[in-house]
Write an enzyme that holds these catalytic residues in place. Structure first.
Site, PDB file in Angstrom:
ATOM      1  N   ASP A  60       0.819  -1.231   0.000  1.00  0.00           N
ATOM      2  CA  ASP A  60       0.000   0.000   0.000  1.00  0.00           C
ATOM      3  C   ASP A  60       0.845   1.271   0.000  1.00  0.00           C
ATOM      4  OD1 ASP A  60      -2.880  -0.826   0.215  1.00  0.00           O
ATOM      5  OD2 ASP A  60      -2.070  -1.984   1.893  1.00  0.00           O
ATOM      6  N   GLU A  65      -0.154   9.617   1.319  1.00  0.00           N
ATOM      7  CA  GLU A  65      -0.846  10.602   2.153  1.00  0.00           C
ATOM      8  C   GLU A  65      -1.009  10.129   3.596  1.00  0.00           C
ATOM      9  OE1 GLU A  65      -5.201  11.269   1.779  1.00  0.00           O
ATOM     10  OE2 GLU A  65      -4.658  13.366   1.698  1.00  0.00           O
ATOM     11  N   ASP A  66      -1.174   8.827   3.775  1.00  0.00           N
ATOM     12  CA  ASP A  66      -1.451   8.317   5.121  1.00  0.00           C
ATOM     13  C   ASP A  66      -0.246   8.355   6.043  1.00  0.00           C
ATOM     14  OD1 ASP A  66      -4.132   7.727   4.565  1.00  0.00           O
ATOM     15  OD2 ASP A  66      -3.514   5.913   3.505  1.00  0.00           O
ATOM     16  N   ARG A  85       1.347  -1.489   7.258  1.00  0.00           N
ATOM     17  CA  ARG A  85       1.771  -0.239   6.632  1.00  0.00           C
ATOM     18  C   ARG A  85       2.802   0.526   7.468  1.00  0.00           C
ATOM     19  NH1 ARG A  85      -2.467   3.345   3.707  1.00  0.00           N
ATOM     20  NH2 ARG A  85      -0.427   3.996   2.903  1.00  0.00           N
ATOM     21  N   HIS A 161     -11.542   6.472   5.752  1.00  0.00           N
ATOM     22  CA  HIS A 161     -10.939   7.642   6.394  1.00  0.00           C
ATOM     23  C   HIS A 161     -11.914   8.807   6.411  1.00  0.00           C
ATOM     24  CE1 HIS A 161      -6.879   5.849   5.015  1.00  0.00           C
ATOM     25  NE2 HIS A 161      -6.862   5.852   6.323  1.00  0.00           N
ATOM     26  N   CYS A 248      -5.007  10.248  -1.533  1.00  0.00           N
ATOM     27  CA  CYS A 248      -4.040   9.325  -0.884  1.00  0.00           C
ATOM     28  C   CYS A 248      -2.749   9.187  -1.648  1.00  0.00           C
ATOM     29  CB  CYS A 248      -4.578   7.907  -0.764  1.00  0.00           C
ATOM     30  SG  CYS A 248      -6.286   7.708  -0.847  1.00  0.00           S
TER      31      CYS A 248
HETATM   32  C1  CIR Z   1      -5.346   0.952   3.031  1.00  0.00           C
HETATM   33  O1  CIR Z   1      -6.300   0.235   3.359  1.00  0.00           O
HETATM   34  O2  CIR Z   1      -4.610   1.480   3.861  1.00  0.00           O
HETATM   35  C2  CIR Z   1      -5.078   1.191   1.578  1.00  0.00           C
HETATM   36  N1  CIR Z   1      -5.453   0.025   0.839  1.00  0.00           N
HETATM   37  C3  CIR Z   1      -5.844   2.391   1.079  1.00  0.00           C
HETATM   38  C4  CIR Z   1      -5.391   3.674   1.685  1.00  0.00           C
HETATM   39  C5  CIR Z   1      -6.146   4.849   1.164  1.00  0.00           C
HETATM   40  N2  CIR Z   1      -5.685   6.040   1.736  1.00  0.00           N
HETATM   41  C6  CIR Z   1      -6.427   7.143   1.901  1.00  0.00           C
HETATM   42  O3  CIR Z   1      -7.614   7.137   1.651  1.00  0.00           O
HETATM   43  N3  CIR Z   1      -5.836   8.232   2.429  1.00  0.00           N
END
Ligand code: CIR
Length: 253
Positions: A60, A65-66, A85, A161, A248
């Protein structure tokens, strides 16, 4: 105004990314093409884009962004809510240290995905979700205070989110859908309300009065354009398959 963005190339391992979407496995080659177009769009909004290498150990990892919350006066590296992650943050931290003098870090037991964080001037809204807990939000608010910003929390129960359901388009305007439509904390914004059927497009991205909107949501594009923005539609279907939206895929600062 933003001048820079950081993105990370998707790795082949992306097909093993976390998902609840039920839209099938992403097509890696198509994802790369969509990622190329995303980078071009950021550049056409005037940003200088730093492209980090793929990290195959972290499926991922292109959802940068996360992993950090970036502001004019500091950057805060998060501790992502999904255990798989957590290792993404090492390289992000290094990258951010090349741009920022002050880089802070969220520590255990705090968990924060910055997809849960929305900045409105000096005020920062933090969604409490399955990925962002109170301990993480408390640390975040403490850091924000240190750099002269204010933070507050909003509990959410729908979507992955907070920003899956809301985007700030500057000029006191939001795009919003679902449970967030009635939240008193957001009542002072002028809202573009998105129907449940188009909920994915509530994750749109303001960049210097351009707005990136996912392709296929004509009503959303039309409403945003009517409000005076230059809309750029982008197909991100292969990232949607992993619950990822437009925001993201980059850090913008
Ligand atoms: C997750 O589940 O962490 C990733 N597959 C998707 C993350 C998406 N991020 C976001 O919306 N900021």
């Amino acid at each position: 105004m933003f001048s820079r963005a950081i993105v990370r190339r998707p790795g082949r391992s992306m097909i093993k990314g976390i998902t609840t979407a039920g839209l099938g496995q992403p097509d890696y080659e198509l994802a790369l093409q969509q990622h190329d177009a995303y980078i071009e769009a950021l550049e056409s909004c005037g940003l200088v884009v730093t492209v980090m290498q793929a990290e195959e150990d972290y499926p991922d990892a292109m959802f940068v962004e996360d992993t950090a919350f970036v502001m004019p006066r500091c950057a805060i590296v998060t501790r992502p809510g999904a255990e798989s992650r957590r290792g993404e943050t090492g390289s992000i931290r290094k990258q951010l240290e090349s741009f920022y003098q002050d880089v802070e870090i969220i520590e255990s037991p705090g968990m924060v995905d910055a997809g849960d964080i929305m900045m409105v001037g000096e005020q920062v809204y933090i969604g409490l979700s399955e990925r962002t807990n109170q301990a993480g939000a408390d640390q975040m608010i403490e850091y924000l205070r240190k750099y002269g910003y204010r933070g507050s929390t909003i509990a959410i129960s729908e979507g992955l989110h907070f920003k899956s359901s809301i985007s700030y388009l500057e000029h006191n305007r939001i795009v919003v859908t679902g449970e967030l439509c009635g939240k008193p904390e957001l009542a002072h914004f002028e809202a573009i309300v998105i129907d449940a059927a188009d909920a994915y497009s509530a994750n749109s991205v303001w960049i210097n009065d351009y707005v990136l909107v996912p392709a296929g949501y004509a009503n959303t594009s039309w409403e945003i354009a009517e409000s005076g923005y230059e809309v750029i539609e982008l197909n991100v279907s292969e990232f949607q398959k992993l619950d990822g939206g437009l925001s993201c895929l980059s850090l913008r600062f």
